[in-house]
Design a protein around this motif. Structure first.
Motif, PDB file in Angstrom:
ATOM      1  N   ILE A  20      -3.558 -13.324  -6.127  1.00  0.00           N
ATOM      2  CA  ILE A  20      -4.481 -11.775  -5.721  1.00  0.00           C
ATOM      3  C   ILE A  20      -4.809 -11.483  -7.699  1.00  0.00           C
ATOM      4  N   ALA A  21      -3.703 -11.608  -8.486  1.00  0.00           N
ATOM      5  CA  ALA A  21      -3.620 -11.836 -10.244  1.00  0.00           C
ATOM      6  C   ALA A  21      -5.131 -13.151 -10.717  1.00  0.00           C
ATOM      7  N   LYS A  22      -5.075 -14.033  -9.697  1.00  0.00           N
ATOM      8  CA  LYS A  22      -6.103 -14.940  -9.871  1.00  0.00           C
ATOM      9  C   LYS A  22      -7.648 -13.838 -10.102  1.00  0.00           C
ATOM     10  N   ASP A  23      -7.717 -13.632  -8.874  1.00  0.00           N
ATOM     11  CA  ASP A  23      -9.040 -12.490  -8.687  1.00  0.00           C
ATOM     12  C   ASP A  23      -9.359 -11.369  -9.649  1.00  0.00           C
ATOM     13  N   MET A  24      -7.947 -11.082 -10.061  1.00  0.00           N
ATOM     14  CA  MET A  24      -7.714  -9.949 -10.905  1.00  0.00           C
ATOM     15  C   MET A  24      -8.601 -10.342 -12.160  1.00  0.00           C
ATOM     16  N   LYS A  25      -8.086 -11.549 -12.519  1.00  0.00           N
ATOM     17  CA  LYS A  25      -8.542 -12.479 -13.679  1.00  0.00           C
ATOM     18  C   LYS A  25     -10.094 -13.363 -14.135  1.00  0.00           C
ATOM     19  N   GLU A  26     -10.319 -12.707 -12.458  1.00  0.00           N
ATOM     20  CA  GLU A  26     -12.023 -13.471 -12.535  1.00  0.00           C
ATOM     21  C   GLU A  26     -12.844 -12.042 -11.725  1.00  0.00           C
ATOM     22  N   ALA A  27     -12.348 -11.298 -12.393  1.00  0.00           N
ATOM     23  CA  ALA A  27     -12.901  -9.622 -11.882  1.00  0.00           C
ATOM     24  C   ALA A  27     -13.880  -9.762 -12.517  1.00  0.00           C
ATOM     25  N   THR A  28     -14.988  -9.249 -12.425  1.00  0.00           N
ATOM     26  CA  THR A  28     -15.927  -8.697 -13.279  1.00  0.00           C
ATOM     27  C   THR A  28     -16.917  -7.469 -13.768  1.00  0.00           C
ATOM     28  N   ALA A  29     -17.793  -6.774 -14.020  1.00  0.00           N
ATOM     29  CA  ALA A  29     -17.478  -5.778 -14.447  1.00  0.00           C
ATOM     30  C   ALA A  29     -18.053  -5.063 -13.033  1.00  0.00           C
ATOM     31  N   ALA A  30     -17.982  -5.557 -11.873  1.00  0.00           N
ATOM     32  CA  ALA A  30     -18.309  -4.538 -10.870  1.00  0.00           C
ATOM     33  C   ALA A  30     -17.242  -4.070 -10.318  1.00  0.00           C
ATOM     34  N   TYR A  31     -16.035  -4.246 -10.635  1.00  0.00           N
ATOM     35  CA  TYR A  31     -15.076  -3.970 -10.108  1.00  0.00           C
ATOM     36  C   TYR A  31     -14.773  -1.831 -10.918  1.00  0.00           C
ATOM     37  N   ASN A  32     -14.797  -2.064  -9.793  1.00  0.00           N
ATOM     38  CA  ASN A  32     -13.913  -0.590 -11.090  1.00  0.00           C
ATOM     39  C   ASN A  32     -13.027   0.209 -10.779  1.00  0.00           C
ATOM     40  N   GLU A  33     -12.734   0.876 -11.568  1.00  0.00           N
ATOM     41  CA  GLU A  33     -11.015   1.449 -11.734  1.00  0.00           C
ATOM     42  C   GLU A  33     -10.590   1.531 -10.506  1.00  0.00           C
ATOM     43  N   ALA A  34     -10.942   1.468  -9.474  1.00  0.00           N
ATOM     44  CA  ALA A  34     -10.525   2.254  -8.370  1.00  0.00           C
ATOM     45  C   ALA A  34      -9.681   1.060  -7.653  1.00  0.00           C
ATOM     46  N   GLU A  35     -11.000  -0.328  -7.405  1.00  0.00           N
ATOM     47  CA  GLU A  35     -10.360  -1.137  -6.697  1.00  0.00           C
ATOM     48  C   GLU A  35      -9.250  -2.416  -7.903  1.00  0.00           C
ATOM     49  N   PHE A  36      -9.526  -1.866  -8.900  1.00  0.00           N
ATOM     50  CA  PHE A  36      -8.502  -2.529  -9.939  1.00  0.00           C
ATOM     51  C   PHE A  36      -7.536  -2.213  -9.658  1.00  0.00           C
ATOM     52  N   ARG A  37      -7.423  -1.100 -10.003  1.00  0.00           N
ATOM     53  CA  ARG A  37      -5.838  -0.310  -8.968  1.00  0.00           C
ATOM     54  C   ARG A  37      -5.488  -0.689  -8.415  1.00  0.00           C
ATOM     55  N   LEU A  38      -6.374  -0.800  -6.608  1.00  0.00           N
ATOM     56  CA  LEU A  38      -5.538  -1.478  -5.676  1.00  0.00           C
ATOM     57  C   LEU A  38      -5.398  -2.364  -5.575  1.00  0.00           C
ATOM     58  N   LYS A  39      -6.332  -3.515  -6.600  1.00  0.00           N
ATOM     59  CA  LYS A  39      -5.540  -4.690  -6.684  1.00  0.00           C
ATOM     60  C   LYS A  39      -4.296  -4.874  -6.996  1.00  0.00           C
ATOM     61  N   LEU A  40      -3.662  -4.525  -8.258  1.00  0.00           N
ATOM     62  CA  LEU A  40      -2.373  -3.767  -9.479  1.00  0.00           C
ATOM     63  C   LEU A  40      -1.649  -3.799  -8.165  1.00  0.00           C
ATOM     64  N   SER A  41      -1.868  -2.799  -7.485  1.00  0.00           N
ATOM     65  CA  SER A  41      -0.898  -2.077  -6.802  1.00  0.00           C
ATOM     66  C   SER A  41      -1.133  -3.540  -5.897  1.00  0.00           C
ATOM     67  N   GLU A  42      -1.429  -3.661  -4.854  1.00  0.00           N
ATOM     68  CA  GLU A  42      -0.869  -5.642  -3.969  1.00  0.00           C
ATOM     69  C   GLU A  42      -0.156  -5.788  -4.968  1.00  0.00           C
ATOM     70  N   LEU A  43      -0.303  -6.414  -6.190  1.00  0.00           N
ATOM     71  CA  LEU A  43       0.376  -7.138  -6.486  1.00  0.00           C
ATOM     72  C   LEU A  43       1.931  -7.347  -7.129  1.00  0.00           C
ATOM     73  N   TYR A  44       2.120  -5.369  -7.482  1.00  0.00           N
ATOM     74  CA  TYR A  44       3.532  -5.286  -7.306  1.00  0.00           C
ATOM     75  C   TYR A  44       4.016  -5.263  -6.319  1.00  0.00           C
ATOM     76  N   VAL A  45       3.101  -4.904  -4.832  1.00  0.00           N
ATOM     77  CA  VAL A  45       4.230  -4.845  -3.344  1.00  0.00           C
ATOM     78  C   VAL A  45       4.882  -6.182  -3.291  1.00  0.00           C
ATOM     79  N   ASN A  46       3.729  -7.708  -3.221  1.00  0.00           N
ATOM     80  CA  ASN A  46       3.641  -8.867  -2.983  1.00  0.00           C
ATOM     81  C   ASN A  46       5.197  -9.401  -3.566  1.00  0.00           C
ATOM     82  N   LEU A  47       4.227  -8.667  -4.915  1.00  0.00           N
ATOM     83  CA  LEU A  47       5.932  -9.256  -5.886  1.00  0.00           C
ATOM     84  C   LEU A  47       7.260  -8.733  -6.142  1.00  0.00           C
ATOM     85  N   SER A  48       7.326  -7.493  -4.953  1.00  0.00           N
ATOM     86  CA  SER A  48       8.499  -6.913  -4.502  1.00  0.00           C
ATOM     87  C   SER A  48       8.981  -7.531  -3.367  1.00  0.00           C
TER      88      SER A  48
END
Length: 139
Positions: A20-48
């Protein structure tokens, strides 16, 4: 209790988090803020999840190390004893005198207790020459 499955689950959660972190790093401008926040929350869940599973595995390792130490202590204690005349004695004498006798019934029980057997006195002397105060056995 945790086992190898907890360790595997923890490692898998870490792997997912890295993806997920790799996907976020490679994210382009196509990601809007909502998609970015969704990926970030998935990252937190998996790390937890990884943290919880690895903490369970750590506790299991600590419990197993404690059990190993207890069993090694019992093994060492057993090696220091000898059975003679119906009782257990420590091999090493104290001031040239036998270290014991210890009750065979207590030692051979579940807890491997070393209960000293005393000379039977009073009413106990009617039932035998020696008496264990722990298990109330007469010998």
């Amino acid at each position: 209790m945790a086992d190898i499955a907890s360790i595997t689950a923890g490692l898998n959660a870490v792997k997912l988090a890295f993806n997920i972190a790799k996907d976020m790093k490679e994210a382009t401008a196509a990601y809007n803020e909502a998609e970015f926040r969704l990926k970030l929350s998935e990252l937190y869940v998996n790390l937890s999840d990884a943290r919880i599973n690895l903490a369970d595995a750590k506790q299991e390792i600590i419990d197993l190390q404690t059990e190993i130490n207890n069993l090694q202590g019992k093994l060492k204690a057993a090696e220091e004893l000898e059975f003679r005349d119906g009782f257990y004695y420590r091999i090493e004498e104290i001031d040239g005198k036998p270290n014991g006798p210890f009750c065979p019934k207590c030692y051979e029980g579940n807890d491997n207790k070393l209960s000293t057997v005393m000379k039977a006195t009073g009413i106990h002397s009617h039932f035998g020459k020696k008496y264990c105060h722990e298990c109330q056995s007469h010998f």
